[in-house]
Design a protein around this motif. Structure first.
Motif, short mmCIF file in Angstrom:
data_model
loop_
_atom_site.label_atom_id
_atom_site.label_comp_id
_atom_site.label_asym_id
_atom_site.label_seq_id
_atom_site.Cartn_x
_atom_site.Cartn_y
_atom_site.Cartn_z
N ASP A 75 -1.78 -9.44 -8.53
CA ASP A 75 -1.26 -10.67 -7.90
C ASP A 75 -2.11 -11.01 -6.68
N ILE A 76 -2.08 -12.29 -6.34
CA ILE A 76 -2.76 -12.79 -5.13
C ILE A 76 -1.76 -12.76 -4.00
N VAL A 77 -2.09 -12.02 -2.95
CA VAL A 77 -1.21 -11.92 -1.78
C VAL A 77 -2.02 -12.26 -0.54
N LEU A 78 -1.30 -12.55 0.55
CA LEU A 78 -1.93 -12.87 1.82
C LEU A 78 -1.88 -11.65 2.72
N VAL A 79 -3.04 -11.28 3.23
CA VAL A 79 -3.16 -10.18 4.19
C VAL A 79 -3.93 -10.71 5.39
N GLU A 80 -3.23 -10.84 6.52
CA GLU A 80 -3.82 -11.39 7.75
C GLU A 80 -4.45 -12.76 7.47
N SER A 81 -3.66 -13.60 6.79
CA SER A 81 -4.04 -14.99 6.48
C SER A 81 -5.23 -15.07 5.54
N ARG A 82 -5.50 -13.99 4.81
CA ARG A 82 -6.58 -14.02 3.83
C ARG A 82 -6.03 -13.63 2.46
N GLU A 83 -6.50 -14.30 1.44
CA GLU A 83 -6.05 -14.00 0.08
C GLU A 83 -6.80 -12.80 -0.47
N VAL A 84 -6.01 -11.82 -0.95
CA VAL A 84 -6.59 -10.63 -1.60
C VAL A 84 -5.84 -10.39 -2.91
N THR A 85 -6.45 -9.60 -3.76
CA THR A 85 -5.82 -9.26 -5.05
C THR A 85 -5.15 -7.90 -4.92
N GLU A 86 -3.84 -7.90 -5.11
CA GLU A 86 -3.08 -6.64 -5.11
C GLU A 86 -2.92 -6.19 -6.56
N PHE A 87 -3.27 -4.94 -6.84
CA PHE A 87 -3.25 -4.45 -8.21
C PHE A 87 -2.42 -3.16 -8.29
N THR A 88 -1.92 -2.88 -9.50
CA THR A 88 -1.16 -1.67 -9.80
C THR A 88 -1.76 -1.03 -11.04
N LEU A 89 -2.17 0.23 -10.91
CA LEU A 89 -2.80 0.96 -12.01
C LEU A 89 -1.96 2.17 -12.38
N ASP A 90 -1.79 2.37 -13.68
CA ASP A 90 -1.14 3.58 -14.20
C ASP A 90 -2.19 4.42 -14.90
N MET A 91 -2.10 5.74 -14.69
CA MET A 91 -3.07 6.65 -15.32
C MET A 91 -2.42 8.01 -15.54
N GLN A 92 -3.13 8.87 -16.24
CA GLN A 92 -2.61 10.17 -16.61
C GLN A 92 -3.64 11.25 -16.30
N TYR A 93 -3.14 12.37 -15.79
CA TYR A 93 -4.02 13.51 -15.52
C TYR A 93 -4.34 14.23 -16.82
N GLN A 94 -5.60 14.62 -16.98
CA GLN A 94 -6.01 15.40 -18.13
C GLN A 94 -6.69 16.69 -17.66
N GLN A 95 -6.49 17.74 -18.43
CA GLN A 95 -7.09 19.03 -18.09
C GLN A 95 -8.60 18.95 -18.32
N PRO A 96 -9.39 19.12 -17.27
CA PRO A 96 -10.84 18.97 -17.44
C PRO A 96 -11.46 20.19 -18.11
N ASP A 97 -12.66 20.01 -18.58
CA ASP A 97 -13.43 21.13 -19.12
C ASP A 97 -13.85 22.06 -17.97
N SER A 98 -14.01 23.33 -18.30
CA SER A 98 -14.37 24.29 -17.25
C SER A 98 -15.71 23.97 -16.60
N ALA A 99 -16.61 23.28 -17.32
CA ALA A 99 -17.90 22.93 -16.73
C ALA A 99 -17.77 21.85 -15.67
N ALA A 100 -16.67 21.09 -15.70
CA ALA A 100 -16.50 20.01 -14.72
C ALA A 100 -15.92 20.50 -13.41
N ILE A 101 -15.47 21.73 -13.35
CA ILE A 101 -14.88 22.28 -12.13
C ILE A 101 -15.95 23.02 -11.35
N ARG A 102 -16.14 22.63 -10.12
CA ARG A 102 -17.15 23.25 -9.27
C ARG A 102 -16.45 24.08 -8.20
N THR A 103 -16.87 25.31 -8.07
CA THR A 103 -16.28 26.19 -7.06
C THR A 103 -17.34 26.53 -6.01
N VAL A 104 -16.90 26.64 -4.77
CA VAL A 104 -17.79 26.97 -3.65
C VAL A 104 -17.17 28.12 -2.89
#
Length: 241
Positions: free
Chosen positions: A205-234
């Motif tokens: 939606d288009i909303v006003l923030v400090e007298s300026r028009e911005v786009t406010e958005f809502t995103l839905d997503m899901q967590y997935q178990q990553p591959d072991s190669a994608a996890i970096r440990t330090v």
């Protein structure tokens, strides 16, 4: 009247005998000869057989009763001897179940403690310029530690942990941007993340923030178990002064 004994010693010998003798054969033969009814003989024979069978059965029952009494006493002694052992075993099993339940809770917590840091890191690094977030919330049910601790057995604890692990972690982002192309790019970067999947735009939606028009958005997503190669440990280093 005068009697003259012409055979001396004959009467004396009859008097000096061992006395009257009992002849059983003659008696039974006399009885059988006197009793002519066959049904009476059968009745007497059945009575004798019944008395003999009753005696044998009584002896057998007395012997069996003595055996059962002995076995009962032995069982009572064994029950008294092992009562303390069974009590200690039940106490040890209760302690084992409690420890297994607590370990299941610890494993669940330990497996989830790095989930949100990875998610927040991926979400913040993917933010394009002139785009910011106003809220991040989990939309899937939150596992309850109290419900886990109220379980009565390790099997139920393992089943609850498996059910919670199988349930996907859903989250919702609400943000604002001044560039609609930036929103498209942000969604594409989030979808390419090894920790996120199913990124969908719920609304914008288009909303006003400090007298300026911005786009406010809502995103839905899901967590997935990553591959072991994608996890970096330090390694963790702590400066000592």
């Amino acid at each position: 009247m005068i009697e003259i004994n012409l055979l001396p010693g004959a009467k004396k010998a009859r008097r000096g005998g061992s006395g009257p003798s009992f002849n059983a054969g003659a008696l039974f033969s006399g009885v059988s000869s006197s009793v002519k009814d066959p049904f009476l003989l059968m009745a007497v024979g059945g009575l004798v057989i019944g008395l003999a069978a009753t005696g044998v059965l009584f002896t057998s029952l007395r012997s069996r009763e003595a055996t059962l009494i002995e076995r009962e006493q032995q069982a009572m002694q064994d029950s008294t001897r092992y009562a303390a052992v069974l009590k200690e075993r039940g106490h040890a099993e209760a302690q084992r179940d409690s420890v297994v339940r607590q370990l299941a809770i610890i494993r669940t917590i330990d497996g989830e403690r790095f989930t949100w840091p990875h998610l927040l890191d991926e979400i913040s690094e993917a933010l394009p310029p002139y785009t910011w977030l106003t809220s991040i919330a989990q939309t899937s049910p939150v596992p309850s530690i109290a419900s886990r601790d109220s379980l009565t057995g390790p099997e139920q604890g393992a089943a609850a942990a498996a059910a919670e692990a199988a349930a996907p972690l859903m989250l919702r982002l609400v943000g604002q941007t001044v560039d609609i192309q930036a929103l498209t790019r942000y969604m594409r970067i989030l979808e390419a993340s090894p920790f996120l999947e199913g990124v969908n735009l719920v609304r914008s939606d288009i909303v006003l923030v400090e007298s300026r028009e911005v786009t406010e958005f809502t995103l839905d997503m899901q967590y997935q178990q990553p591959d072991s190669a994608a996890i970096r440990t330090v390694p963790l280093t702590v400066a000592v002064r």
